[in-house]
Design an enzyme around this catalytic site. Structure first.
Site, PDB file in Angstrom:
ATOM      1  CD  GLU A  23      -3.517  -0.141   0.372  1.00  0.00           C
ATOM      2  OE1 GLU A  23      -3.239  -0.069  -0.961  1.00  0.00           O
ATOM      3  OE2 GLU A  23      -3.625  -1.048   0.453  1.00  0.00           O
ATOM      4  CG  LEU A 115     -13.298  -2.031  -2.591  1.00  0.00           C
ATOM      5  CD1 LEU A 115     -15.049  -3.068  -2.174  1.00  0.00           C
ATOM      6  CD2 LEU A 115     -12.593  -3.177  -2.079  1.00  0.00           C
ATOM      7  CB  SER A 117     -15.878   3.175  -7.219  1.00  0.00           C
ATOM      8  OG  SER A 117     -15.692   4.295  -6.227  1.00  0.00           O
ATOM      9  CD  GLU A 150      -8.957   7.867 -11.001  1.00  0.00           C
ATOM     10  OE1 GLU A 150      -8.458   9.002 -10.372  1.00  0.00           O
ATOM     11  OE2 GLU A 150      -8.941   6.309 -11.350  1.00  0.00           O
ATOM     12  CG  ASP A 162      -6.516   1.427  -7.552  1.00  0.00           C
ATOM     13  OD1 ASP A 162      -5.423   0.633  -7.029  1.00  0.00           O
ATOM     14  OD2 ASP A 162      -6.695   3.424  -7.278  1.00  0.00           O
TER      15      ASP A 162
END
Length: 359
Positions: A23, A115, A117, A150, A162
């Site tokens: 992470e 998660l 999205s 993004e 991701d």
């Protein structure tokens, strides 16, 4: 058909993702271990013969129109359609002119839960549009385009994990991804009577509004200090001992702890992959526990609710390890739990959470 008065060309699905370990190191040149999950985002899409993209979201019960002729002048507003505009701009750079489409979007992913999205939405939209319009874009390039959308338009300084996990995920596998080189390996998940369990804290976290960008800045500052002593491009090229021995960095306590998390977390990914390949699930669970402790103490991206979930999970028989997953400041935890104990695990976790929090 009831929304746009036409049948879709096709219906597409893009999964969400859970990161098992690794992470906040994707943007530090480290290795991560995400997996695609069975919930995600659905798209029904068709050409409309006009120079506009009409989008309807069942989640927001809202329809928006994006004029393709005005694409280059549109500014981000914080609206959910920013992700579509950002992706359209990326595709427009390579495949102009774009054709008009009608898109209906639905999702069974909880929003702002860690998660992915937003990445599921962006990658899925890009895949559906490229397939419909015949654009030749491989999945790695699609992931990179979604990340650029993004970064460059939405304003979230995210890494590649991701989008890559969503574009490249495979059933019954996780992905060991080197975020600096994009080299990857699909690692089989031989769980042998165990389950990967995701628990949603219901504490929403909005990435662009959180301390995510601050953590990136702190890592860049730590790297600048370390580069005076070591010839590296990314934090995760360093060992834990090299970070520990940098006197100047240790004087800047916060930056030192951020760097310490990055290099130790990167090492935990290596250990976790080896454990999974060898069926040593208990050792994988130990790595998960150490990861959460580091995210809580050194990286400071957990929150009281996530800590309650993790502590409660670890106390329940049959749980080998538990940690927060995603950017933090809310969202979800991920645990590895013996299948036979799952009903008891779920009940006790819910009870402990209700007793300790207002969520």
């Amino acid at each position: 058909q009831s929304v746009f008065n036409r049948l879709p060309h096709a219906i597409y699905f893009a999964p969400g993702r859970v990161n098992l370990i690794g992470e906040h190191i994707d943007y530090n040149g480290g290795r991560v271990l995400p997996a695609a999950i069975s919930t995600g985002t659905y798209f029904a899409i068709a050409r409309n013969g006009a120079a506009r993209a009409n989008v309807f979201s069942t989640l927001f019960q809202e329809r928006k129109t994006i004029e393709l002729s005005e694409l280059l002048s549109i500014k981000a507003t914080g609206h959910w359609t920013d992700y579509i505009v950002g992706l359209l701009l990326q595709l427009n750079n390579s495949f102009a002119p774009l054709a008009g489409v009608d898109i209906l979007v639905a999702s069974d992913l909880p929003q702002n839960s860690g998660l992915s999205s937003s990445a599921s939405f962006t990658v899925g939209f890009g895949f559906a549009l490229c397939d419909l319009l015949g654009f030749d874009l491989d999945r790695v390039s699609l992931a990179l385009a979604a990340r650029a959308a993004e970064n460059d338009f939405v304003g979230v300084n995210c890494g590649i994990m991701d989008q890559f996990a969503i574009a490249m995920g495979k059933a019954d596998h996780c992905i060991e991804l080197d975020c600096s080189s994009l080299e990857y390996e699909l690692v089989p998940m031989h769980l042998a009577g165990y389950e990967i369990v995701i628990a949603n804290s219901m504490v929403p976290r909005k990435l662009a509004e959180s301390n995510y960008n601050l953590r990136r800045t702190e890592c860049e500052q730590a790297l600048n200090v370390l580069q005076k002593q070591y010839s590296v491009v990314h934090l995760c090229e360093l060992s834990a001992s090299q970070v520990e021995s940098c006197t100047e960095l240790r004087k800047a306590d916060v930056l030192w702890r951020r760097a310490r998390h990055a290099v130790n977390e990167n090492e935990r990914v290596y250990e976790s992959v080896a454990a999974l390949k060898q069926g040593r699930l208990a050792d994988f669970g130990i790595c998960m526990n150490a990861s959460h402790d580091s995210l809580r103490d050194d990286y400071e991206v957990s929150c009281p609710e996530l800590d309650v979930l993790v502590d409660a999970a670890r106390s329940i028989p049959g749980c080998l390890g538990s940690r927060m997953t995603g950017a933090g400041f809310g969202g979800c935890t991920v645990s590895i739990v013996e299948s036979a104990t799952l009903p008891e695990f779920s009940a006790r976790l819910l009870e402990a959470y209700a007793r300790s929090t207002s969520y």
